[in-house]
Design an enzyme around this catalytic site. Structure first.
Site, short mmCIF file in Angstrom:
data_model
loop_
_atom_site.label_atom_id
_atom_site.label_comp_id
_atom_site.label_asym_id
_atom_site.label_seq_id
_atom_site.Cartn_x
_atom_site.Cartn_y
_atom_site.Cartn_z
N SER A 162 -1.72 -5.72 4.72
CA SER A 162 -2.15 -6.04 3.36
C SER A 162 -3.45 -5.37 2.95
O SER A 162 -3.65 -5.11 1.77
CB SER A 162 -2.27 -7.56 3.21
OG SER A 162 -3.11 -8.11 4.20
N LYS B 102 4.41 -11.08 -5.20
CA LYS B 102 3.83 -9.73 -5.24
C LYS B 102 4.79 -8.82 -6.00
O LYS B 102 4.86 -8.93 -7.22
CB LYS B 102 3.47 -9.30 -3.82
CG LYS B 102 2.23 -10.10 -3.41
CD LYS B 102 1.87 -10.10 -1.97
CE LYS B 102 0.64 -10.99 -1.78
NZ LYS B 102 0.50 -11.52 -0.44
N HIS C 182 4.22 -7.21 1.51
CA HIS C 182 3.91 -6.00 0.74
C HIS C 182 4.98 -4.93 0.84
O HIS C 182 4.85 -3.86 0.25
CB HIS C 182 2.55 -5.45 1.17
CG HIS C 182 1.45 -6.43 0.96
ND1 HIS C 182 0.83 -6.62 -0.25
CD2 HIS C 182 0.91 -7.35 1.80
CE1 HIS C 182 -0.06 -7.58 -0.14
NE2 HIS C 182 -0.03 -8.05 1.10
C1 LIG Z 1 -0.06 -12.68 0.15
C2 LIG Z 1 0.37 -12.72 1.56
C3 LIG Z 1 0.87 -13.90 2.12
C4 LIG Z 1 0.83 -15.21 1.41
O1 LIG Z 1 1.81 -15.29 0.43
P1 LIG Z 1 1.58 -16.32 -0.78
O2 LIG Z 1 2.93 -16.45 -1.39
O3 LIG Z 1 0.58 -15.69 -1.66
O4 LIG Z 1 1.10 -17.59 -0.16
C5 LIG Z 1 1.36 -13.84 3.41
N1 LIG Z 1 1.33 -12.70 4.12
C6 LIG Z 1 0.83 -11.55 3.61
C7 LIG Z 1 0.84 -10.33 4.44
C8 LIG Z 1 0.32 -11.54 2.33
O5 LIG Z 1 -0.21 -10.44 1.84
#
Ligand SMILES: *Cc1c(COP(=O)(O)O)cnc(C)c1O
Length: 395
Positions: free
Chosen positions: A179, A239, A207
């Protein structure tokens, strides 16, 4: 001492270390052109990689579903909150990722904590890449399994650790796309290693989902990994999908295990059905509008070429995450502030989100950006980094 007197020193310490965080007020939808704290900016810091968070079809799916199902789901999935919209989304996610089943969670954080604590515990061992997302690290600690972090993307280091364990269950967990660095995990090698060592592989594809793979199904599709090779696939929907929530995809038995034992699945209210309906609309766009991934790839290539010409240090990433590591916390903050003065919004990411001394500008692209906007970014970056470099040199 009262509670405030007890808490205040830690806040003061954070501030003096340039690690204090403040929230900006977003007063527009999440698009490249945002209004933040009353001012317009060209933004390069959302995770809305495909530009779906404000897509008219996704918005109208949410509205139509709210008319039919109302707003709140009113209960947890196991009580009376599992609506036909949730169910249809799960079936579509399973088909899209090529897995037997998928299970919807309210957030990615909860999916990770739920899956990991349901799958391993005392007497087991969990192996995580040291750059894994905080939710995976928290989940590993909470599980009670013997918790180890291996060197980033270092398959030999992982093998050494596997050689030394006699744990009953062995779980390897990595981000598909990291990330804060944007690079990919070596999934084919990790899958082979897991099979050889009788370990299970779990990938958090927050991602990769939507961005990677021919149809956007993510890292598993990109590397052609089957359910057998990659049995625990996690993806998030907030995302690239531009919506909210997360899922775990895998075998029938895996999903039934999570329904029975994953506490963050069981003891929480189901997401609003209209959010699931909106996500179904965004899945259709992900699968059918290939131009979004193609345009994103063009933006990324254009940025990398321009940034390299400016002598900026890039990371080994072909994903929409294109960080520029600055190092020093205060300097990263200063650059971010100067970019904001020039109308560009990029947040400085600092410890503990990234290792100490690796503070960075986490630049991200969206299919909604235009090539001209990338040029604008490059021109301002060149000026600002040059000016800050000189300022710091004079200190
Ligand atoms: C954003 C993210 C999460 C968390 O997901 P949410 O739905 O925002 O709680 C988990 N793992 C990674 C790698 C992330 O970037």
């Amino acid at each position: 001492m009262n509670i405030d007197q007890t808490l205040a020193p830690a806040l003061a310490e954070r501030r003096s270390a340039h690690l204090y965080r403040a929230r900006k007020l977003l007063q527009s939808p999440q698009t490249p052109q945002v209004i933040v704290d009353g001012k317009p900016y060209l933004a390069f810091c959302s995770n809305d990689y495909l530009g779906l968070a404000n897509h008219p079809d996704v918005i109208s799916a949410l509205q139509a579903s709210a008319q039919t199902f109302g707003v709140g789901s009113g209960a947890s999935h196991l009580v009376a909150g599992h609506s036909s919209e949730h169910h249809a989304l799960e079936e579509e996610l399973a088909a899209f990722t090529g897995r037997e089943r998928a299970l919807l969670f309210s957030t990615g954080y909860m999916a990770n904590v739920g899956a990991i604590t349901a799958l391993v515990g005392q007497g087991d061992a969990i192996f995580e890449d040291r750059l894994n997302h905080a939710s995976l690290l928290d989940a590993g600690l909470l599980s009670g399994a013997r918790f180890q972090r291996f060197l980033h993307n270092d398959v030999d280091n992982l093998q050494n650790r596997l050689d030394k364990t006699d744990a009953a269950r062995k779980l390897i967990v990595v981000d598909g796309v990291f990330s804060m660095d944007g690079d990919c995990a070596p999934l084919p090698e990790l899958a082979a290693l897991a099979q050889k060592n009788n370990a299970w592989l779990m990938v958090d594809d927050a991602h990769g989902f939507g961005c990677l793979g021919k149809t956007g199904a993510g890292s598993a599709e990109h590397f052609g990994l089957t359910q057998e090779q990659l049995p625990i696939l996690m993806g998030t929907l907030g995302k690239a999908a531009g919506s909210f929530g997360a899922f775990i995809a895998g075998s029938e038995i895996l999903i039934e295990t999570l329904i029975q034992f994953a506490r963050p699945y069981i003891y929480t209210t189901a997401m609003p059905p209209a959010v699931a309906a909106a996500t179904r609309a965004s899945l259709r766009i992900i699968q059918h509008e290939h131009w979004r991934r193609e345009h994103l790839a063009q933006l990324i290539a254009h940025f990398r070429k321009g940034a390299a010409a400016l002598g900026l240090q890039l990371m080994d990433s072909f994903s929409p995450i294109q960080p520029i590591v600055i190092g020093d916390e205060a300097k990263a903050l200063l650059i971010s502030q100067k970019l904001a003065e020039r109308g560009i919004l990029i947040v400085a990411i600092r410890p503990p989100t990234v290792p100490v001394g690796s503070s960075r500008l986490r630049i991200t692209f969206s299919a909604q950006h235009a090539i001209e906007q990338v040029d604008q970014l490059l021109a301002v970056l060149a000026d600002v980094i040059d000016a800050v470099g000189r300022e710091v040199a004079h200190d």
